[in-house]
Each structure stands twice: as C-alpha cells, then as structure tokens.
Design an enzyme around this catalytic site. Structure first.
Site, mmCIF file in Angstrom:
data_model
loop_
_atom_site.group_PDB
_atom_site.id
_atom_site.type_symbol
_atom_site.label_atom_id
_atom_site.label_comp_id
_atom_site.label_asym_id
_atom_site.label_seq_id
_atom_site.Cartn_x
_atom_site.Cartn_y
_atom_site.Cartn_z
ATOM 1 N N ASP A 1 0.784 -1.235 0.000
ATOM 2 C CA ASP A 1 0.000 0.000 0.000
ATOM 3 C C ASP A 1 0.818 1.288 0.000
ATOM 4 O O ASP A 1 0.262 2.378 -0.099
ATOM 5 C CB ASP A 1 -0.973 -0.001 1.194
ATOM 6 N N HIS B 1 6.383 -7.889 -1.482
ATOM 7 C CA HIS B 1 5.385 -8.357 -2.446
ATOM 8 C C HIS B 1 5.073 -7.296 -3.498
ATOM 9 O O HIS B 1 4.026 -7.321 -4.122
ATOM 10 C CB HIS B 1 4.104 -8.790 -1.717
#
Ligand SMILES: [Zn+2]
Length: 247
Positions: free
Chosen positions: A105, A120
């Site tokens: 995010d 990731h």
C-alpha cells in the site's frame, strides 16, 4: 502492557541497528482490508481466480474490476495511521533503519520511512505488460477497464501475483537487513507466509532480539519472539516512541 512497552523502549535504546517486519495488521487501521484470515479478501474471493498471474492474463477485465474495488479505491483513500507514523518516528529518532513489508500500500513511505523493502511489490505503481513503462497508480485513468499504456498494452500492478517470484533484490536485501539488525520489530504479521516467514528466523539466528507487536498470539510467540506486546500497532508504537523519548 505498560511494563512491556517500557522494556521495548529500553531494548530499542540499547540497540544499534533496528529493522522491522510488517504485515497487513499495521494497515488495517488505515482501512486496508487484509487478504488472509478472518474477514480477509480470500474468504470471499478465490485467490487463484483473482490473484494468480494466469488469471490476469486470461481475463484482465475481471481481475481489474476486483483490483479497482478492493485495492485501488481503498488505497486511494488510505492515509498512514499511528502504527506507520510510529515507525517513521523511530527512523527519525535514529533507531529504525529498514522496514521489510509484506504490504503493497505504500503507506510506510507516505509516513516518511526512507528505506522500505516491499517484499510483495507495490500497488502504487503500474507497469505495461508489453513495453514495461511504469505509471503511478493514482495517475492512471481507470474510466476504461483494463487500463492501458500509451502503446496499447495492458497495465498490471507492480505487485507479486501468485506463482510470481519475489524480486531477487528484495530477497537479498531482506536477508541482509535481518542478518545485520540486533533488534527486529515484528508488527501486524504472524509471519506464516513463506518466504517472508524466514526473516524473523534469520534475525533470531543472527543474534537479534525479536519484539512482536500483534493483537494476538502467533506461531512466532514464545518460539521466535523474545516477547509479545499484545495490542494494536498504533497504540503500542505510540507508547514505545513516548517511552523512548524519556530515556
Ligand atoms: Zn506499453
């Protein structure tokens, strides 16, 4: 909890090199839904149908519809919470060096941390599947799905889909950070997903103290962690930063 917060502040004060491993739990207070566990996206959506690279190749419209609803919209609205801000303060205090995050995010960078390894990948960037040109997600036009590059190629988020490899640099740098630190904060993650799960183990084997901040016990508790401070990331990190300032 107070006693443990003071203990963590003292351990941080004594540490020369601190790293943090973070996961979905730190971003929940920013309104980012977790993928795994209770209430997670994978309870309602089959990851093989939506988060596998083959699914994106096969049906980009279907996958992009979910990406917009479940990732782009919550991420556009999300702001760093006290957990992210606490870690940013620990960097500003000269304590925390590197964050290894399983989140996509971008909220650690938004809070002000400068060395963030995104295990990731990140949803903050998109790249063209044909020419690999990169676009900032918030500037991407999603009035038509799937969004496209100026060359006509389909854009994909710069995240790791199922069955894709963790970038070698992220792997290598995380191992290095885990080996080099003498204290690791594990925040908002039970670290059960490989290969990120290895990171606290590497740190522990290299002699680091492992301080866990989670709302409940995890497989790390009492095995890898030296101690668990049970609570929300924001509340606990606020306490630690305040206690550290007094030392
Ligand atoms: Zn392109």
């Amino acid at each position: 909890m107070k006693e443990l917060i003071r203990r963590a502040a003292e351990d941080l004060a004594a540490a020369g090199n601190v790293a943090a491993l973070t996961g979905a739990g730190i971003s929940v207070e920013s309104g980012i839904p977790p993928f795994r566990g209770k209430g997670g996206l994978w309870e309602r959506f089959d990851p093989m149908e939506f988060a596998h690279i083959d699914a994106l190749m096969r049906d980009p419209v279907k996958v992009w519809k979910i990406l917009v609803k479940k990732m782009k919209e919550p991420l556009d609205r999300a702001k760093p919470n006290d957990g992210h801000k606490g870690l940013a303060k620990l960097e500003a205090q000269g304590k925390l060096k590197t964050i290894i995050t399983q989140n996509m995010d971008g909220l650690h960078q938004a809070a002000g941390n400068t060395d963030v390894i995104e295990y990731h990948g990140t949803f903050a960037w998109q790249r063209c599947m044909d020419c690999h040109k990169k676009y900032e997600t918030r500037k991407v036009d999603i009035s038509e799905i799937p969004p496209r590059c100026e060359c006509g190629g389909i854009l994909r988020p710069d995240i790791i889909f199922f069955d894709e490899l963790i970038p070698a640099e992220a792997m290598w740098r995380s191992r290095q950070a885990a080996t080099d630190c003498d204290l690791m904060l594990v925040v908002g993650t039970s670290a059960v997903v490989q290969p990120a799960a290895m990171i606290p183990v590497i740190a522990k084997d290299s002699g680091a103290k492992i301080v866990e901040i989670n709302p409940e016990r995890t497989p790390l508790t009492n095995k890898i962690s030296d101690y668990l401070i049970m609570g929300g990331a924001g509340e606990v990190l606020n306490g630690i930063v305040a206690a550290l300032e007094k030392i």
